[in-house]
Scaffold this motif. Structure first.
Motif, PDB file in Angstrom:
ATOM      1  N   ALA A  95       0.872  -1.184   0.000  1.00  0.00           N
ATOM      2  CA  ALA A  95       0.000   0.000   0.000  1.00  0.00           C
ATOM      3  C   ALA A  95       0.905   1.229   0.000  1.00  0.00           C
ATOM      4  CB  ALA A  95      -0.917  -0.002   1.218  1.00  0.00           C
ATOM      5  N   ARG A  96       1.552   1.415  -1.130  1.00  0.00           N
ATOM      6  CA  ARG A  96       2.637   2.399  -1.222  1.00  0.00           C
ATOM      7  C   ARG A  96       2.733   2.762  -2.692  1.00  0.00           C
ATOM      8  NH1 ARG A  96       5.435  -0.342   1.474  1.00  0.00           N
ATOM      9  NH2 ARG A  96       5.957   0.856   3.308  1.00  0.00           N
ATOM     10  N   ASN A  97       2.827   4.036  -2.961  1.00  0.00           N
ATOM     11  CA  ASN A  97       2.733   4.473  -4.350  1.00  0.00           C
ATOM     12  C   ASN A  97       4.019   4.244  -5.127  1.00  0.00           C
ATOM     13  OD1 ASN A  97       0.178   5.300  -3.776  1.00  0.00           O
ATOM     14  ND2 ASN A  97       0.632   7.503  -3.761  1.00  0.00           N
ATOM     15  N   ALA A 153       4.479   9.814  -5.204  1.00  0.00           N
ATOM     16  CA  ALA A 153       5.186   8.535  -5.402  1.00  0.00           C
ATOM     17  C   ALA A 153       6.241   8.391  -4.310  1.00  0.00           C
ATOM     18  CB  ALA A 153       5.853   8.513  -6.767  1.00  0.00           C
ATOM     19  N   CYS A 154       6.633   7.160  -4.058  1.00  0.00           N
ATOM     20  CA  CYS A 154       7.678   6.901  -3.065  1.00  0.00           C
ATOM     21  C   CYS A 154       8.969   7.595  -3.486  1.00  0.00           C
ATOM     22  CB  CYS A 154       7.911   5.390  -2.949  1.00  0.00           C
ATOM     23  SG  CYS A 154       9.344   4.971  -1.952  1.00  0.00           S
ATOM     24  N   VAL A 155       9.577   8.309  -2.539  1.00  0.00           N
ATOM     25  CA  VAL A 155      10.807   9.018  -2.838  1.00  0.00           C
ATOM     26  C   VAL A 155      11.996   8.467  -2.051  1.00  0.00           C
ATOM     27  CG1 VAL A 155       9.691  11.148  -3.579  1.00  0.00           C
ATOM     28  CG2 VAL A 155      10.244  10.830  -1.161  1.00  0.00           C
ATOM     29  N   GLY A 156      11.779   7.373  -1.335  1.00  0.00           N
ATOM     30  CA  GLY A 156      12.924   6.680  -0.736  1.00  0.00           C
ATOM     31  C   GLY A 156      13.468   7.268   0.550  1.00  0.00           C
ATOM     32  N   TYR A 157      12.628   7.746   1.435  1.00  0.00           N
ATOM     33  CA  TYR A 157      13.119   8.189   2.750  1.00  0.00           C
ATOM     34  C   TYR A 157      13.649   7.013   3.575  1.00  0.00           C
ATOM     35  CZ  TYR A 157      11.433  13.044   2.810  1.00  0.00           C
ATOM     36  OH  TYR A 157      11.252  14.374   2.591  1.00  0.00           O
ATOM     37  N   GLY A 158      13.067   5.846   3.327  1.00  0.00           N
ATOM     38  CA  GLY A 158      13.564   4.657   4.034  1.00  0.00           C
ATOM     39  C   GLY A 158      13.131   4.565   5.493  1.00  0.00           C
ATOM     40  N   THR A 159      12.087   5.289   5.876  1.00  0.00           N
ATOM     41  CA  THR A 159      11.638   5.233   7.278  1.00  0.00           C
ATOM     42  C   THR A 159      10.152   4.895   7.349  1.00  0.00           C
ATOM     43  OG1 THR A 159      11.182   7.592   7.175  1.00  0.00           O
ATOM     44  CG2 THR A 159      13.303   6.947   8.088  1.00  0.00           C
ATOM     45  N   CYS A 160       9.671   4.139   6.361  1.00  0.00           N
ATOM     46  CA  CYS A 160       8.223   3.845   6.236  1.00  0.00           C
ATOM     47  C   CYS A 160       7.591   3.531   7.586  1.00  0.00           C
ATOM     48  CB  CYS A 160       8.005   2.645   5.334  1.00  0.00           C
ATOM     49  SG  CYS A 160       8.940   2.649   3.812  1.00  0.00           S
ATOM     50  N   LYS A 161       8.243   2.658   8.327  1.00  0.00           N
ATOM     51  CA  LYS A 161       7.763   2.279   9.649  1.00  0.00           C
ATOM     52  C   LYS A 161       8.720   2.931  10.627  1.00  0.00           C
ATOM     53  CE  LYS A 161       8.384  -1.968  11.184  1.00  0.00           C
ATOM     54  NZ  LYS A 161       8.411  -3.413  11.054  1.00  0.00           N
ATOM     55  N   VAL A 179       7.189   6.208  10.042  1.00  0.00           N
ATOM     56  CA  VAL A 179       6.569   7.408   9.461  1.00  0.00           C
ATOM     57  C   VAL A 179       7.065   7.615   8.036  1.00  0.00           C
ATOM     58  CG1 VAL A 179       8.252   8.845  10.697  1.00  0.00           C
ATOM     59  CG2 VAL A 179       6.295   9.942   9.692  1.00  0.00           C
ATOM     60  N   CYS A 180       6.145   7.881   7.146  1.00  0.00           N
ATOM     61  CA  CYS A 180       6.497   8.193   5.760  1.00  0.00           C
ATOM     62  C   CYS A 180       6.258   9.676   5.536  1.00  0.00           C
ATOM     63  CB  CYS A 180       5.643   7.378   4.798  1.00  0.00           C
ATOM     64  SG  CYS A 180       5.835   7.911   3.075  1.00  0.00           S
ATOM     65  N   PRO A 181       7.335  10.477   5.442  1.00  0.00           N
ATOM     66  CA  PRO A 181       7.148  11.921   5.323  1.00  0.00           C
ATOM     67  C   PRO A 181       6.505  12.345   4.004  1.00  0.00           C
ATOM     68  CG  PRO A 181       9.407  11.385   5.987  1.00  0.00           C
ATOM     69  CD  PRO A 181       8.761  10.102   5.555  1.00  0.00           C
ATOM     70  N   SER A 182       6.595  11.521   2.962  1.00  0.00           N
ATOM     71  CA  SER A 182       6.081  11.955   1.654  1.00  0.00           C
ATOM     72  C   SER A 182       4.604  11.644   1.467  1.00  0.00           C
ATOM     73  CB  SER A 182       6.868  11.277   0.536  1.00  0.00           C
ATOM     74  OG  SER A 182       6.442   9.930   0.389  1.00  0.00           O
ATOM     75  N   GLY A 183       4.064  10.764   2.313  1.00  0.00           N
ATOM     76  CA  GLY A 183       2.672  10.343   2.100  1.00  0.00           C
ATOM     77  C   GLY A 183       2.535   9.263   1.032  1.00  0.00           C
ATOM     78  N   ALA A 184       3.654   8.734   0.532  1.00  0.00           N
ATOM     79  CA  ALA A 184       3.582   7.666  -0.481  1.00  0.00           C
ATOM     80  C   ALA A 184       3.024   6.382   0.126  1.00  0.00           C
ATOM     81  CB  ALA A 184       4.964   7.399  -1.074  1.00  0.00           C
ATOM     82  N   LYS A 185       3.362   6.130   1.379  1.00  0.00           N
ATOM     83  CA  LYS A 185       2.776   4.995   2.088  1.00  0.00           C
ATOM     84  C   LYS A 185       1.349   5.378   2.458  1.00  0.00           C
ATOM     85  CE  LYS A 185       3.262   4.487   6.565  1.00  0.00           C
ATOM     86  NZ  LYS A 185       3.799   4.246   7.929  1.00  0.00           N
ATOM     87  N   TYR A 186       0.403   4.503   2.157  1.00  0.00           N
ATOM     88  CA  TYR A 186      -0.988   4.808   2.492  1.00  0.00           C
ATOM     89  C   TYR A 186      -1.146   4.936   4.000  1.00  0.00           C
ATOM     90  CZ  TYR A 186      -5.967   4.526   3.222  1.00  0.00           C
ATOM     91  OH  TYR A 186      -7.249   4.808   3.621  1.00  0.00           O
TER      92      TYR A 186
HETATM   93  S1  SF4 Z   1       9.033   6.357   3.902  1.00  0.00           S
HETATM   94 FE1  SF4 Z   1       7.585   6.756   2.236  1.00  0.00          FE
HETATM   95  S2  SF4 Z   1       8.785   7.680   0.633  1.00  0.00           S
HETATM   96 FE2  SF4 Z   1      10.186   6.689   2.070  1.00  0.00          FE
HETATM   97  S3  SF4 Z   1      10.614   4.623   1.337  1.00  0.00           S
HETATM   98 FE3  SF4 Z   1       8.900   4.509   2.707  1.00  0.00          FE
HETATM   99  S4  SF4 Z   1       7.117   4.788   1.398  1.00  0.00           S
HETATM  100 FE4  SF4 Z   1       8.831   5.485   0.247  1.00  0.00          FE
END
Ligand code: SF4
Ligand SMILES: Cc1cc2nc3c(=O)[nH]c(=O)nc-3n(C[C@H](O)[C@H](O)[C@H](O)COP(=O)(O)OP(=O)(O)OC[C@H]3O[C@@H](n4cnc5c(N)ncnc54)[C@H](O)[C@@H]3O)c2cc1C
Lengths: 543, 181
Positions: free
Chosen positions: A188-190, A199-207, A209-216
């Motif tokens: 559930a991630r764009n 779209a996911c921009v690769g912050y790498g902290t999904c769990k 918190v996803c700062p971009s909102g790409a994770k639903y």
């Molecule tokens: S935190 Fe959000 S933007 Fe970053 S890798 Fe995870 S889903 Fe992608």
């Protein structure tokens, strides 16, 4: 707003539906009913978090000075609980209170349950199938139809799957030699921009918190519901539900406001979506002379049959670069052992041996290939006791060659695993806190051992030097709260019927993994979403 | 490896500060507010002190540290008085210790002595805590602040071998690439 600063938290005069809880279950119910033109009020115990603060929350998650619970403001008297079982249960790591609920923190892996998972349920895969498709489109699931063990599906996923990672390609060699299948994971991630989210921009902290909102996260559908006319009252924990003299219908949800006042929200229909722990707790707190053991609890099943998924994992180092921790999600899994965990495999270089263990046979399990094995350099840097060149040397030493597998196993429903009330401890409003009784049985332990066996075979084939194993002793919960308000045909032994309405009260529905009859071994939230949509349809029919 | 303007912007983004690519990021992070009292360090001296800490905690092979630290700190403290005060207070604390032991402000010490001050304060094994003791606040607001900036930036990540470190929105393709690709 009443005075320009304090939101109006008084009840709505006329509401068709009152939804308790603004996680994914409540958000989807509210969105659907509001879109159908119903007057909907959502009461949410936690606050509405500002999206603009997410990067600061991410910093809190990465920097060691901050308690992990502080990322989403969990803990304290409001969230007090008692872990009374053989195994302690870290409840406040397992949930978030706020608009969006626990999906603010979740990982976002979303699978449909398999046909076999529904065997003990009063509904089957076919009943949920159209709701699954709809849930996938609402959550924006990125996936590929490449899982030979998945249930049948006609329509493609709404978004293309995330391509496999470099680390997956390292695993693929060994899996091929052993005849072990790998396939994509629905996320559930764009993978592309979707439904107004990045779209996911690769912050790498999904769990967490996803700062971009790409994770639903479900705040998205709370907002959508609001734009369809729904009203959200945050910081409004429901204290109890009241019913009519006959004990047939719920008449009001009594909630507390931050100013110390208590209000009653009346409505024609009520939907409980407060998660798998707070939903049964609220029913137990709503005891009355008609329902001395708790509301909707004629069966005595409220709070009982609590299940979670357990984590099994193994990892170490390998003499190659594995490029972990670029993203915070996984891209490959293996469901080959789901229906028959005892099976072996055959490949050009041998295979995974069959289960040889004595005692109970293992149950369903799934395996995960991690993309975040080993230390994240920035976290190591901040927690270490070095700096300068020494620190850089240590970071180079510790990063680069880690590799690991995870996995989930299910639990069987057991009456003694349960959420009860601890009447000796109260929360910030004087209500008894949830008391969690939780233990593992032999079969779950056997399944964890079996997961470890398969993981060991794969890592051994790769030449990994294994440095850690999580099996029956070290395992912990995956934070999926199931079974506590189970579904069934028989009012004597279950809480809700297949239409997700409580047997006891004609206008009270439950949208939650609480209604699961069994746990399977797959992450629950897509099934929660599908059931929430189904529950909403039945509420709509009754209105 | 040279820390660039892009690194500073990326590190700021990791801390919740979105700065337009064309933002000036000119000036001194410790400027503004009241005229400093005559016995207090000037904004330039404060910035020098922060750079002096960076010289200790950053590896020798990074260059461009002064500009990186200035830009980063500038973005970090904008509209965050409390945060600026936290950093200023940590730097003042360092100066106090430096003066007690070596009769000079931290920034005026040579490289070896600066390191020894942090060592003597036992900042290396202090738990970072914004509300903690002297050494815990120095660890949080000076040492970890700078390490966070460095190791969430692309150049800092690359030093270790990860061009898209956690905290840096470096896109959703780097995880697929093999080494050297
Ligand atoms: S935190 Fe959000 S933007 Fe970053 S890798 Fe995870 S889903 Fe992608
Ligand atoms: C670390 C972590 C990782 C996870 N990863 C995954 C994953 O990858 N895939 C997956 O499928 N699932 C995952 N989950 C589980 C997933 O988050 C939950 O299944 C899902 O959020 C449950 O949805 P819900 O709406 O039923 O409950 P929640 O999301 O918990 O929402 C319930 C809401 O109700 C509110 N509430 C509670 N009591 C009251 C009250 N008395 N009055 C008013 N409001 C109340 C709460 O404040 C909360 O906001 C994860 C969970 C955690 C903690």
């Amino acid at each position: 707003m009443t005075d320009g600063t304090t939101p109006d938290r008084t009840p709505s005069e006329r509401a068709d539906v009152c939804v308790v809880g603004a996680g994914p279950a409540g958000a989807l119910v509210a969105h659907r009913l509001a879109s159908d033109g119903r007057d909907v009020v959502i009461l949410e115990a936690g606050e509405r978090f500002d999206f603009a603060d997410r990067t600061e929350r991410m910093e809190r998650a990465i920097r060691p000075a901050h308690h992990p619970h502080s990322v989403w403001e969990m803990g304290g008297e409001r969230d007090a609980y008692t872990a009374a079982g053989e195994r302690s249960y870290p409840l406040n790591a397992a949930r978030v209170k706020g608009v969006g609920g626990t999906t603010l923190h979740w990982q976002g892996m979303v699978m449909r349950f398999r046909e076999s998972d529904f065997e003990p349920w009063p509904i089957d895969y076919r009943d949920l199938r159209p709701y699954y498709a709809e849930a996938e489109s609402l959550l924006g699931v990125a996936g590929a139809d490449d899982n030979p063990f998945g249930p049948p599906r006609e329509e493609p996923f709404p978004l293309p799957a995330f391509e496999p990672s470099h680390s997956d390609s390292v695993f693929a060699e060994a899996c091929e030699r052993l005849g072990v299948a790998m396939h994509s994971v629905p996320n559930a991630r764009n993978s592309e921009g979707y439904d107004g989210r990045s779209a996911c921009v690769g912050y790498g902290t999904c769990k967490p918190v996803c700062p971009s909102g790409a994770k639903y996260s479900a705040d998205h559908h709370v907002e959508r519901a609001e734009s369809e006319g729904a009203r959200v009252i945050d910081r409004a924990p429901v204290q109890r539900l009241e019913h009519d003299a006959a004990g047939d219908r719920v008449t009001a949800a009594v909630y507390a406001a931050p100013d110390g006042r208590t209000h009653r929200q009346e409505a024609r229909e009520f939907v409980l979506a407060a998660g798998g722990v707070e939903t049964p707790r609220l029913l137990l707190l709503s005891e009355s002379s008609a329902y001395p053991d708790g509301l909707a609890n004629s069966s005595g099943a409220v709070g009982r049959y609590f299940m979670d998924h357990l984590f099994a994992g193994m990892g170490g180092t390998i003499d190659r670069e594995t490029r972990q921790n670029h993203v915070g999600f996984i891209t490959s899994e293996c469901h080959q052992f789901y229906d028959d965990p005892t099976r072996g495999t055959d490949g050009p270089a041998g295979g995974v041996p069959e289960w040889s263990g004595d005692g109970p046979e293992p149950g369903p399990l799934k395996l995960e290939f991690l993309n975040y094995a080993g230390p994240s350099p920035v976290e190591t840097a901040l927690a270490g006791d070095e700096w300068g060149d020494d620190l850089l040397d240590s970071l180079r030493e510790s990063y680069g060659d880690s590799i690991a597998m995870g996995g989930l196993v299910g639990q069987r429903p057991r009456k003694e695993n349960r959420i009860a009330l601890d009447r000796s401890t109260t929360d910030d409003h004087g209500n008894p806190v949830p008391e969690i009784h939780w233990q593992l049985d032999d079969r779950t332990e056997a399944t964890l051992r079996r997961a470890n066996e398969i993981q060991a075979a794969i890592l051994d084939e790769l030449g990994v030097e294994v440095s850690w194993t999580v099996g029956p002793e070290a395992t912990g919960p995956a934070f999926h709260h199931m079974g506590t308000t189970r579904m069934g045909l028989d009012p004597e032994s279950s809480v809700v019927n297949p239409r997700l309405r409580t047997h006891d009260l004609r206008n009270l529905a439950i949208a939650s993994s609480g209604v699961f009859v069994t746990s399977g071994a797959l992450n629950p939230t897509l099934t929660i979403a599908a059931l929430a949509l189904k529950a909403a349809d039945h509420v709509d029919e009754r209105l | 490896m040279e820390l660039s303007r892009r690194d500073a912007l990326a590190a700021l983004a990791a801390g919740g500060v979105t700065v337009g690519a064309t933002a000036a990021l000119d000036g001194n992070p410790f400027d503004g507010g009241d005229e400093p009292a005559p016995d207090r360090p000037s904004p330039e001296e404060r910035l020098d002190a922060l750079v002096a800490v960076a010289d200790v905690v950053y590896p020798a092979e990074v260059s461009g540290v002064e500009e990186f630290v200035r830009r980063y700190a500038l973005g970090r403290v904008e509209d965050r008085e409390g945060y600026r005060d936290g950093i200023v207070d940590a730097l003042d604390t360092l100066d106090e210790y430096a003066r007690t032991w070596h009769d000079a402000d931290f920034r005026a010490l040579d490289a070896e002595t600066r390191e020894s001050v942090l060592d003597q304060m036992a900042v290396d094994d202090a738990d970072p805590d914004p509300d903690g003791s002297d050494r815990e606040r120095v660890r949080y607001y000076a040492v970890n602040e700078l390490l966070y900036a460095l190791y969430t930036s692309p150049t800092g990540g690359e030093l270790v071998g990860i061009e898209n470190p956690q905290g840096h929105p470096g896109g959703a393709t780097s995880y697929r690439r093999g080494p050297g690709e």
